[in-house]
Design a protein around this motif. Structure first.
Motif, PDB file in Angstrom:
ATOM      1  N   ALA A 196     -29.442 -34.950  44.142  1.00 31.45           N
ATOM      2  CA  ALA A 196     -28.465 -35.098  45.289  1.00 31.45           C
ATOM      3  C   ALA A 196     -27.162 -35.491  44.687  1.00 31.45           C
ATOM      4  O   ALA A 196     -26.149 -35.404  45.291  1.00 31.45           O
ATOM      5  N   THR A 210     -32.287 -21.500  51.750  1.00 28.01           N
ATOM      6  CA  THR A 210     -32.594 -22.430  50.891  1.00 28.01           C
ATOM      7  C   THR A 210     -33.640 -22.328  49.848  1.00 28.01           C
ATOM      8  O   THR A 210     -33.379 -22.356  48.531  1.00 28.01           O
ATOM      9  N   SER A 217     -25.457 -35.122  41.921  1.00 26.97           N
ATOM     10  CA  SER A 217     -24.577 -34.193  41.512  1.00 26.97           C
ATOM     11  C   SER A 217     -23.864 -33.231  42.384  1.00 26.97           C
ATOM     12  O   SER A 217     -22.911 -32.750  42.424  1.00 26.97           O
ATOM     13  N   TYR A 218     -24.737 -32.888  43.547  1.00 30.26           N
ATOM     14  CA  TYR A 218     -24.261 -32.173  44.632  1.00 30.26           C
ATOM     15  C   TYR A 218     -23.280 -32.969  45.558  1.00 30.26           C
ATOM     16  O   TYR A 218     -22.228 -32.484  45.854  1.00 30.26           O
ATOM     17  N   ASP A 237     -31.516 -28.473  53.297  1.00 27.24           N
ATOM     18  CA  ASP A 237     -30.990 -28.061  52.246  1.00 27.24           C
ATOM     19  C   ASP A 237     -30.089 -29.324  51.913  1.00 27.24           C
ATOM     20  O   ASP A 237     -29.565 -29.896  52.538  1.00 27.24           O
ATOM     21  N   VAL A 279     -25.457 -33.680  51.503  1.00 24.04           N
ATOM     22  CA  VAL A 279     -24.438 -34.347  50.982  1.00 24.04           C
ATOM     23  C   VAL A 279     -23.182 -34.456  51.702  1.00 24.04           C
ATOM     24  O   VAL A 279     -22.479 -35.438  51.965  1.00 24.04           O
ATOM     25  N   ASN A 328     -26.983 -31.266  35.005  1.00 25.03           N
ATOM     26  CA  ASN A 328     -26.532 -30.904  36.567  1.00 25.03           C
ATOM     27  C   ASN A 328     -25.082 -31.256  36.729  1.00 25.03           C
ATOM     28  O   ASN A 328     -24.391 -30.783  37.707  1.00 25.03           O
ATOM     29  N   ARG A 374     -27.497 -29.283  50.406  1.00 34.09           N
ATOM     30  CA  ARG A 374     -26.025 -29.150  50.701  1.00 34.09           C
ATOM     31  C   ARG A 374     -25.606 -29.648  51.890  1.00 34.09           C
ATOM     32  O   ARG A 374     -24.317 -30.190  52.348  1.00 34.09           O
ATOM     33  N   SER A 394     -19.743 -32.992  43.661  1.00 34.74           N
ATOM     34  CA  SER A 394     -19.388 -31.730  43.851  1.00 34.74           C
ATOM     35  C   SER A 394     -18.385 -31.818  45.144  1.00 34.74           C
ATOM     36  O   SER A 394     -17.255 -31.257  45.332  1.00 34.74           O
ATOM     37  N   HIS A 395     -19.505 -32.173  46.112  1.00 38.35           N
ATOM     38  CA  HIS A 395     -18.732 -32.351  47.574  1.00 38.35           C
ATOM     39  C   HIS A 395     -17.441 -33.043  47.695  1.00 38.35           C
ATOM     40  O   HIS A 395     -16.553 -32.622  48.291  1.00 38.35           O
TER      41      HIS A 395
END
Length: 317
Positions: free
Chosen positions: A12, A304, A14-15, A219, A224, A39, A221, A18-19
Protein backbone atom coordinates in the motif's frame (compact mmCIF):
# COMPACT_ATOMS: atom_id res chain seq x y z
CA UNK A 1 2.85 20.12 0.77
CA UNK A 2 5.02 17.38 2.20
CA UNK A 3 3.82 13.81 2.78
CA UNK A 4 5.72 11.20 4.79
CA UNK A 5 4.93 7.46 4.64
CA UNK A 6 6.21 4.87 7.08
CA UNK A 7 6.54 1.60 5.21
CA UNK A 8 6.70 3.43 1.88
CA UNK A 9 8.25 0.42 0.13
CA UNK A 10 5.37 -1.87 1.10
CA UNK A 11 2.38 -2.80 -1.01
CA UNK A 12 0.00 0.00 0.00
CA UNK A 13 2.86 2.40 0.78
CA UNK A 14 4.24 2.35 -2.74
CA UNK A 15 0.78 2.86 -4.27
CA UNK A 16 0.13 5.73 -1.86
CA UNK A 17 3.45 7.35 -2.73
CA UNK A 18 2.60 7.25 -6.45
CA UNK A 19 -0.88 8.67 -5.78
CA UNK A 20 0.47 11.55 -3.68
CA UNK A 21 3.12 12.40 -6.27
CA UNK A 22 0.36 12.72 -8.86
CA UNK A 23 -1.46 15.02 -6.41
CA UNK A 24 1.58 17.33 -6.32
CA UNK A 25 3.05 16.32 -2.93
CA UNK A 26 6.71 16.14 -2.02
CA UNK A 27 6.92 12.54 -0.82
CA UNK A 28 9.35 10.90 1.58
CA UNK A 29 9.26 7.80 3.74
CA UNK A 30 11.03 5.25 5.87
CA UNK A 31 12.94 2.16 4.82
CA UNK A 32 15.20 -0.20 6.71
CA UNK A 33 18.60 -1.39 5.50
CA UNK A 34 17.08 -4.74 4.54
CA UNK A 35 14.10 -3.23 2.69
CA UNK A 36 13.60 -4.29 -0.93
CA UNK A 37 12.85 -1.32 -3.16
CA UNK A 38 11.25 -3.19 -6.07
CA UNK A 39 7.85 -1.55 -5.53
CA UNK A 40 9.42 1.91 -5.66
CA UNK A 41 11.51 1.54 -8.83
CA UNK A 42 9.14 3.59 -11.05
CA UNK A 43 9.19 6.55 -8.61
CA UNK A 44 12.59 6.37 -6.89
CA UNK A 45 13.74 9.62 -8.50
CA UNK A 46 10.60 11.40 -7.21
CA UNK A 47 10.89 10.53 -3.50
CA UNK A 48 13.27 10.89 -0.55
CA UNK A 49 14.00 7.82 1.54
CA UNK A 50 15.09 7.83 5.18
CA UNK A 51 16.94 4.84 6.62
CA UNK A 52 14.89 4.61 9.79
CA UNK A 53 14.08 1.65 11.99
CA UNK A 54 10.96 2.77 13.87
CA UNK A 55 12.10 0.73 16.87
CA UNK A 56 15.07 3.11 17.21
CA UNK A 57 13.59 6.06 19.09
CA UNK A 58 16.47 8.47 18.46
CA UNK A 59 16.49 7.79 14.72
CA UNK A 60 12.73 8.35 14.54
CA UNK A 61 13.11 11.72 16.28
CA UNK A 62 15.92 12.78 13.93
CA UNK A 63 13.93 11.70 10.88
CA UNK A 64 10.82 13.67 11.83
CA UNK A 65 12.93 16.74 12.63
CA UNK A 66 14.49 16.57 9.18
CA UNK A 67 11.41 15.64 7.13
CA UNK A 68 8.99 18.17 8.71
CA UNK A 69 5.97 16.72 6.84
CA UNK A 70 2.48 18.18 6.65
CA UNK A 71 0.86 14.74 6.34
CA UNK A 72 2.15 11.50 7.90
CA UNK A 73 0.76 8.13 6.86
CA UNK A 74 1.73 5.41 9.33
CA UNK A 75 1.49 2.17 7.36
CA UNK A 76 4.54 0.28 8.64
CA UNK A 77 3.65 -2.79 10.71
CA UNK A 78 4.20 -6.47 11.24
CA UNK A 79 1.04 -7.43 9.35
CA UNK A 80 1.27 -11.18 8.84
CA UNK A 81 -1.67 -12.59 10.78
CA UNK A 82 -0.46 -16.19 10.59
CA UNK A 83 3.02 -15.28 11.85
CA UNK A 84 1.49 -13.36 14.75
CA UNK A 85 0.35 -16.61 16.38
CA UNK A 86 3.91 -17.97 16.38
CA UNK A 87 5.54 -14.66 17.34
CA UNK A 88 2.83 -12.90 19.32
CA UNK A 89 5.13 -10.89 21.58
CA UNK A 90 7.22 -9.66 18.64
CA UNK A 91 4.07 -8.58 16.81
CA UNK A 92 2.69 -6.74 19.83
CA UNK A 93 5.97 -5.05 20.73
CA UNK A 94 6.94 -4.05 17.21
CA UNK A 95 3.61 -2.55 16.21
CA UNK A 96 3.02 -0.72 19.49
CA UNK A 97 6.60 0.49 20.06
CA UNK A 98 7.00 1.74 16.49
CA UNK A 99 3.87 3.86 16.75
CA UNK A 100 4.72 5.09 20.24
CA UNK A 101 8.11 6.32 19.01
CA UNK A 102 6.52 7.97 15.98
CA UNK A 103 3.83 9.79 17.97
CA UNK A 104 6.34 10.91 20.60
CA UNK A 105 8.57 12.31 17.86
CA UNK A 106 5.66 14.15 16.24
CA UNK A 107 4.47 15.55 19.58
CA UNK A 108 7.90 16.91 20.49
CA UNK A 109 9.38 17.81 17.11
CA UNK A 110 6.52 18.56 14.72
CA UNK A 111 3.10 18.65 16.42
CA UNK A 112 1.25 20.58 13.71
CA UNK A 113 1.09 17.79 11.13
CA UNK A 114 -1.81 15.47 10.38
CA UNK A 115 -1.34 11.74 11.04
CA UNK A 116 -3.16 8.78 9.55
CA UNK A 117 -3.03 5.52 11.50
CA UNK A 118 -3.73 2.49 9.31
CA UNK A 119 -5.85 0.04 11.27
CA UNK A 120 -7.34 -3.24 10.12
CA UNK A 121 -10.61 -5.11 9.79
CA UNK A 122 -8.93 -7.79 11.93
CA UNK A 123 -9.64 -5.56 14.93
CA UNK A 124 -13.33 -6.51 14.83
CA UNK A 125 -12.52 -10.22 15.05
CA UNK A 126 -15.58 -12.28 15.94
CA UNK A 127 -18.62 -10.56 14.47
CA UNK A 128 -22.17 -11.76 15.12
CA UNK A 129 -24.34 -12.27 12.00
CA UNK A 130 -26.82 -9.63 13.16
CA UNK A 131 -23.98 -7.07 13.34
CA UNK A 132 -23.29 -7.19 9.60
CA UNK A 133 -22.43 -5.00 7.81
CA UNK A 134 -19.99 -3.81 10.45
CA UNK A 135 -20.21 -0.22 11.65
CA UNK A 136 -17.49 1.70 13.47
CA UNK A 137 -19.48 1.35 16.70
CA UNK A 138 -19.15 -2.46 16.65
CA UNK A 139 -17.16 -3.87 19.60
CA UNK A 140 -13.71 -5.37 19.10
CA UNK A 141 -13.45 -9.13 19.70
CA UNK A 142 -9.94 -9.86 18.37
CA UNK A 143 -9.05 -13.37 17.26
CA UNK A 144 -5.29 -13.07 16.76
CA UNK A 145 -2.30 -11.19 18.25
CA UNK A 146 -1.99 -8.95 15.19
CA UNK A 147 -5.53 -7.68 15.79
CA UNK A 148 -4.69 -6.95 19.42
CA UNK A 149 -1.65 -4.92 18.32
CA UNK A 150 -3.76 -2.86 15.89
CA UNK A 151 -6.35 -2.14 18.57
CA UNK A 152 -3.52 -0.90 20.80
CA UNK A 153 -2.25 1.32 17.99
CA UNK A 154 -5.71 2.84 17.64
CA UNK A 155 -5.94 3.53 21.38
CA UNK A 156 -2.50 5.16 21.32
CA UNK A 157 -3.62 7.42 18.50
CA UNK A 158 -6.77 8.43 20.35
CA UNK A 159 -4.86 9.02 23.60
CA UNK A 160 -2.40 11.32 21.81
CA UNK A 161 -5.29 13.23 20.26
CA UNK A 162 -7.08 13.73 23.58
CA UNK A 163 -3.99 14.33 25.71
CA UNK A 164 -1.78 16.36 23.37
CA UNK A 165 -4.10 17.51 20.58
CA UNK A 166 -2.33 15.60 17.81
CA UNK A 167 -4.37 15.42 14.61
CA UNK A 168 -4.69 11.63 14.43
CA UNK A 169 -7.21 10.00 12.09
CA UNK A 170 -7.77 6.24 12.26
CA UNK A 171 -8.83 4.13 9.29
CA UNK A 172 -9.89 0.52 9.72
CA UNK A 173 -9.02 -0.84 6.31
CA UNK A 174 -10.60 -4.04 5.08
CA UNK A 175 -8.88 -6.57 2.84
CA UNK A 176 -7.27 -5.01 -0.20
CA UNK A 177 -5.35 -6.45 -3.11
CA UNK A 178 -4.04 -5.66 -6.58
CA UNK A 179 -0.93 -5.98 -8.72
CA UNK A 180 2.18 -6.41 -6.59
CA UNK A 181 0.43 -7.97 -3.59
CA UNK A 182 2.55 -10.44 -1.63
CA UNK A 183 1.59 -14.08 -2.03
CA UNK A 184 1.09 -14.45 1.73
CA UNK A 185 -2.37 -12.94 1.09
CA UNK A 186 -5.05 -15.33 -0.14
CA UNK A 187 -5.97 -13.71 -3.48
CA UNK A 188 -2.35 -13.23 -4.47
CA UNK A 189 -1.48 -16.79 -3.41
CA UNK A 190 -4.21 -18.07 -5.74
CA UNK A 191 -3.11 -15.84 -8.60
CA UNK A 192 0.55 -16.82 -8.25
CA UNK A 193 -0.29 -20.53 -8.20
CA UNK A 194 -2.45 -20.19 -11.32
CA UNK A 195 0.34 -18.34 -13.14
CA UNK A 196 2.88 -20.99 -12.06
CA UNK A 197 0.61 -23.80 -13.29
CA UNK A 198 0.05 -22.03 -16.62
CA UNK A 199 3.81 -21.81 -17.15
CA UNK A 200 4.46 -25.38 -16.08
CA UNK A 201 6.37 -24.32 -12.99
CA UNK A 202 4.28 -26.50 -10.65
CA UNK A 203 1.83 -29.43 -10.93
CA UNK A 204 -1.78 -28.45 -11.75
CA UNK A 205 -2.85 -28.49 -8.10
CA UNK A 206 -3.87 -25.26 -6.38
CA UNK A 207 -3.54 -25.39 -2.60
CA UNK A 208 -6.12 -23.49 -0.55
CA UNK A 209 -7.18 -22.87 3.03
CA UNK A 210 -10.67 -21.99 4.23
CA UNK A 211 -12.77 -21.24 1.14
CA UNK A 212 -16.01 -20.59 3.03
CA UNK A 213 -14.83 -17.41 4.76
CA UNK A 214 -16.70 -14.31 3.60
CA UNK A 215 -14.67 -11.16 3.23
CA UNK A 216 -14.83 -7.53 2.11
CA UNK A 217 -12.21 -6.88 -0.59
CA UNK A 218 -11.05 -3.61 -2.14
CA UNK A 219 -8.60 -2.57 -4.81
CA UNK A 220 -5.45 -1.01 -3.31
CA UNK A 221 -5.81 1.91 -5.72
CA UNK A 222 -9.17 2.75 -4.16
CA UNK A 223 -7.65 2.37 -0.69
CA UNK A 224 -4.87 4.91 -1.23
CA UNK A 225 -7.38 7.41 -2.59
CA UNK A 226 -9.22 6.97 0.69
CA UNK A 227 -6.06 7.54 2.74
CA UNK A 228 -5.42 10.88 1.05
CA UNK A 229 -9.03 11.98 1.60
CA UNK A 230 -8.95 10.86 5.23
CA UNK A 231 -6.33 13.46 6.15
CA UNK A 232 -7.96 16.10 3.97
CA UNK A 233 -11.48 15.76 5.36
CA UNK A 234 -11.88 13.55 8.42
CA UNK A 235 -12.22 14.49 12.08
CA UNK A 236 -9.20 13.93 14.34
CA UNK A 237 -9.70 11.29 17.00
CA UNK A 238 -12.29 9.49 14.89
CA UNK A 239 -12.13 6.04 13.28
CA UNK A 240 -13.50 5.21 9.83
CA UNK A 241 -14.11 1.95 7.96
CA UNK A 242 -12.52 1.75 4.53
CA UNK A 243 -14.54 -1.04 2.94
CA UNK A 244 -16.52 -2.08 -0.12
CA UNK A 245 -19.78 -2.76 1.71
CA UNK A 246 -20.11 -6.09 -0.11
CA UNK A 247 -19.59 -9.69 1.02
CA UNK A 248 -17.80 -12.25 -1.13
CA UNK A 249 -16.60 -15.72 -0.18
CA UNK A 250 -13.00 -16.75 -0.74
CA UNK A 251 -14.37 -19.51 -2.96
CA UNK A 252 -16.11 -16.95 -5.18
CA UNK A 253 -12.86 -15.03 -5.58
CA UNK A 254 -11.03 -18.24 -6.46
CA UNK A 255 -13.71 -19.10 -9.03
CA UNK A 256 -13.32 -15.63 -10.54
CA UNK A 257 -9.55 -16.03 -10.84
CA UNK A 258 -9.89 -19.51 -12.36
CA UNK A 259 -12.29 -18.11 -14.97
CA UNK A 260 -9.41 -16.01 -16.35
CA UNK A 261 -7.32 -19.12 -17.08
CA UNK A 262 -7.60 -21.94 -19.63
CA UNK A 263 -5.54 -24.32 -17.48
CA UNK A 264 -7.08 -27.46 -15.96
CA UNK A 265 -6.52 -27.08 -12.21
CA UNK A 266 -7.35 -29.30 -9.25
CA UNK A 267 -8.21 -27.65 -5.90
CA UNK A 268 -6.69 -29.18 -2.78
CA UNK A 269 -7.10 -28.03 0.85
CA UNK A 270 -3.80 -27.59 2.69
CA UNK A 271 -4.23 -27.91 6.49
CA UNK A 272 -1.23 -25.61 7.00
CA UNK A 273 -3.20 -22.80 5.35
CA UNK A 274 -6.04 -23.00 7.88
CA UNK A 275 -5.99 -20.50 10.74
CA UNK A 276 -6.40 -21.56 14.40
CA UNK A 277 -9.41 -19.21 14.61
CA UNK A 278 -11.19 -17.21 11.96
CA UNK A 279 -14.36 -15.19 11.46
CA UNK A 280 -16.97 -16.74 9.18
CA UNK A 281 -18.03 -13.39 7.70
CA UNK A 282 -16.47 -9.94 7.80
CA UNK A 283 -17.74 -7.04 5.73
CA UNK A 284 -18.54 -3.45 6.53
CA UNK A 285 -20.35 -0.30 5.61
CA UNK A 286 -18.40 2.84 4.70
CA UNK A 287 -21.22 5.36 5.15
CA UNK A 288 -19.41 7.35 7.84
CA UNK A 289 -16.35 7.82 5.63
CA UNK A 290 -18.46 8.57 2.54
CA UNK A 291 -20.35 11.27 4.44
CA UNK A 292 -17.08 13.07 5.25
CA UNK A 293 -15.25 12.59 1.94
CA UNK A 294 -17.61 11.48 -0.84
CA UNK A 295 -15.36 8.44 -1.38
CA UNK A 296 -16.65 5.16 -2.73
CA UNK A 297 -14.91 2.18 -4.36
CA UNK A 298 -14.53 2.61 -8.12
CA UNK A 299 -12.59 -0.42 -9.40
CA UNK A 300 -14.63 -3.65 -9.84
CA UNK A 301 -13.18 -6.69 -8.07
CA UNK A 302 -13.13 -8.58 -11.39
CA UNK A 303 -10.71 -5.98 -12.78
CA UNK A 304 -8.62 -6.06 -9.61
CA UNK A 305 -8.23 -9.84 -9.73
CA UNK A 306 -7.45 -9.88 -13.46
CA UNK A 307 -4.80 -7.19 -12.97
CA UNK A 308 -3.36 -9.22 -10.07
CA UNK A 309 -3.18 -12.41 -12.13
CA UNK A 310 -1.62 -10.59 -15.08
CA UNK A 311 1.01 -9.07 -12.77
CA UNK A 312 2.05 -12.58 -11.65
CA UNK A 313 2.09 -13.77 -15.26
CA UNK A 314 4.41 -10.91 -16.17
CA UNK A 315 6.62 -11.47 -13.14
CA UNK A 316 7.04 -15.19 -13.87
CA UNK A 317 7.65 -14.76 -17.60
Amino acid sequence: MKAFITGIAGFAGSYLASHLIRQGFEVSGTVRHSTRLDNLKPILHHIQLYACDLLDRETVFNTIRDAKPDYIYHLAADSNVTASWDHSLDTLYNNIACQAHLLDAIRICHPGCRILIAGSSEQYGYVKPEELPIKETNPFRPLNPYAVSKISQEHLAYQNYKTYGLHTVIVRTFHHTGPGRSDNVVTSSFAKQIAEIEKGLKPPILHVGNLSAVRDFLDVRDVVRAYKLALDCCEPGEAYNIASGHALSVNEMLTMLLSFSQASIEIQVDPLRLRPSDSAAVYAGYEKFHARTGWKPEIPLEQTLLDLLNSWRAKLS
